[in-house]
Motif scaffolding. Structure first.
Motif, PDB file in Angstrom:
ATOM      1  N   TYR A 115      -4.416   5.219  -3.038  1.00 22.30           N
ATOM      2  CA  TYR A 115      -3.851   5.194  -1.684  1.00 22.30           C
ATOM      3  C   TYR A 115      -4.720   6.007  -0.724  1.00 22.30           C
ATOM      4  CZ  TYR A 115      -0.682   6.045   2.226  1.00 22.30           C
ATOM      5  OH  TYR A 115      -0.147   6.149   3.485  1.00 22.30           O
ATOM      6  N   MET A 137       0.830  -1.203   0.000  1.00 20.97           N
ATOM      7  CA  MET A 137       0.000   0.000   0.000  1.00 20.97           C
ATOM      8  C   MET A 137       0.865   1.253   0.000  1.00 20.97           C
ATOM      9  SD  MET A 137      -3.171   0.802   2.524  1.00 20.97           S
ATOM     10  CE  MET A 137      -3.808   2.471   2.750  1.00 20.97           C
ATOM     11  N   TYR A 138       1.995   1.203   0.683  1.00 18.77           N
ATOM     12  CA  TYR A 138       2.845   2.392   0.768  1.00 18.77           C
ATOM     13  C   TYR A 138       3.606   2.644  -0.531  1.00 18.77           C
ATOM     14  CZ  TYR A 138       1.437   1.990   5.553  1.00 18.77           C
ATOM     15  OH  TYR A 138       0.662   1.908   6.685  1.00 18.77           O
ATOM     16  N   SER A 194      -1.630   7.749  -6.094  1.00 21.86           N
ATOM     17  CA  SER A 194      -1.951   8.408  -4.825  1.00 21.86           C
ATOM     18  C   SER A 194      -3.449   8.493  -4.577  1.00 21.86           C
ATOM     19  CB  SER A 194      -1.335   9.801  -4.786  1.00 21.86           C
ATOM     20  OG  SER A 194      -1.795  10.601  -5.865  1.00 21.86           O
ATOM     21  N   THR A 241      -6.849   4.492   2.484  1.00 20.00           N
ATOM     22  CA  THR A 241      -6.608   5.048   3.820  1.00 20.00           C
ATOM     23  C   THR A 241      -7.915   5.460   4.482  1.00 20.00           C
ATOM     24  OG1 THR A 241      -4.412   5.834   3.177  1.00 20.00           O
ATOM     25  CG2 THR A 241      -5.415   6.853   5.112  1.00 20.00           C
ATOM     26  N   ASN A 256       1.383   4.533  -2.891  1.00 18.72           N
ATOM     27  CA  ASN A 256       1.267   5.974  -2.676  1.00 18.72           C
ATOM     28  C   ASN A 256       2.082   6.785  -3.669  1.00 18.72           C
ATOM     29  OD1 ASN A 256       0.488   8.376  -1.412  1.00 18.72           O
ATOM     30  ND2 ASN A 256       2.219   8.317  -0.010  1.00 18.72           N
TER      31      ASN A 256
END
Length: 306
Positions: free
Chosen positions: A68, A57-58, A65, A72, A61
């Motif tokens: 992401y 998931m990171y 984005s 979140t 980003n």
């Protein structure tokens, strides 16, 4: 093991792109044969897999984005910020072609997580979450794409951000053709915004005329007056060209479509590349238009009933 599934589809703007961002109505058709499916399953580590991305998931980003930000907010909503999961997305909606791929992704993902948590959601909740990604992706999203990739029929999207399904009594078809060049939605939106701020009177008049065209288009298409609706599409294209978002190659494909029987044709989506949409009165004519566009260099083409 928990499992969640969500699905959406592509869309094509028939009337009113760009002006819809400034509060005017638009008519948008779903493309049900081009779909996006998302699956969420519980896992001991988080992994996102799409046709063009595989990672955490990171890592997501840095390249996507909007997705992401959506993930979140979904995890925050369900009070599971540290949840581990696998998200698999399979889509045949072409990206960067003006066909709503980013909205399709956002809606499918949102529905999949709602299903994963057995949450009884409303369309409005799907819309609101999906818009998190859309606004991140495009800077300013009208919301029309999000409603259209959820709808099972053409929608009239008005200035109050409400979508009404248009009940049609027609055998008309639309032909969508990919120019082979990427559409640049965020750049097109910025270009139009810069032009508008530089000369609000001039560009505001374009938006107003596009809004009037969409209003007229609603009446014509409901009445089954395809000839007049096609004329409105072509008028809309001329205004899009004045906004600066058309290209010589898109214009060439539009002329080829009309030469081969289209009642009207225009670019669809943000422009500066991407796809065109042409209106055909019957399936035979639609096939003729599709063949001519393919022979003229369109890299992909689809026929959809409206």
């Amino acid at each position: 093991m928990n499992f969640g599934f969500g699905q959406s589809h592509a869309k094509a703007h028939l009337l009113g792109e760009h002006s819809v961002v400034y509060g005017y109505p638009a008519i948008i058709a779903p493309l049900l044969s081009l779909n996006c499916k998302a699956e969420v399953i519980s896992s001991d580590q988080t992994l996102i897999e799409t046709d063009n991305f595989s990672g955490t998931m990171y890592q997501l980003n840095y390249r996507f984005s909007g997705i992401y930000s959506l993930l979140t907010e979904l995890l925050k909503f369900f009070q599971q910020p540290d949840l581990s999961f696998k998200l698999h997305i399979k889509s045949n909606v072409p990206s960067k072609k003006g066909l709503g791929s980013s909205a399709a992704y956002s809606v499918a993902i949102t529905k999949a997580f709602f299903d994963f948590f057995d949450y009884q959601y409303s369309d409005e909740e799907v819309y609101n979450f999906s818009q998190i990604a859309e606004n991140k992706n495009h800077g300013k999203s009208s919301g029309g794409d999000t409603y259209a990739v959820m709808a099972d029929g053409p929608i009239f999207f008005d200035s109050s951000k409400d979508a009404t399904i248009l009940k049609l009594d027609t055998e008309a078809y639309i032909v969508i053709a990919d120019s082979g060049t990427a559409g640049l939605t965020s750049q097109a939106v910025k270009l139009v915004a810069d032009n508008y701020h530089r000369d609000p009177k001039k560009y505001g008049s374009y938006f107003k005329e596009m809004g009037a065209i969409a209003e007229s288009g609603r009446e014509e298409i409901i009445a089954g007056d395809l000839v007049d609706f096609g004329d409105l599409m072509t008028r809309n294209q001329k205004l899009l060209a004045q906004l600066g978002v058309s290209t010589p190659y898109l214009e060439r494909l539009i002329k080829i479509a009309i030469k081969n029987g289209a009642l009207g044709a225009k670019l669809t989506g943000g422009g500066l590349g991407g796809s065109i949409v042409a209106l055909a009165s019957d399936k035979e004519t639609a096939n003729q238009i599709k063949s001519a566009l393919s022979q003229s260099g369109a890299t992909g083409s689809w026929i959809s009933k409206i």
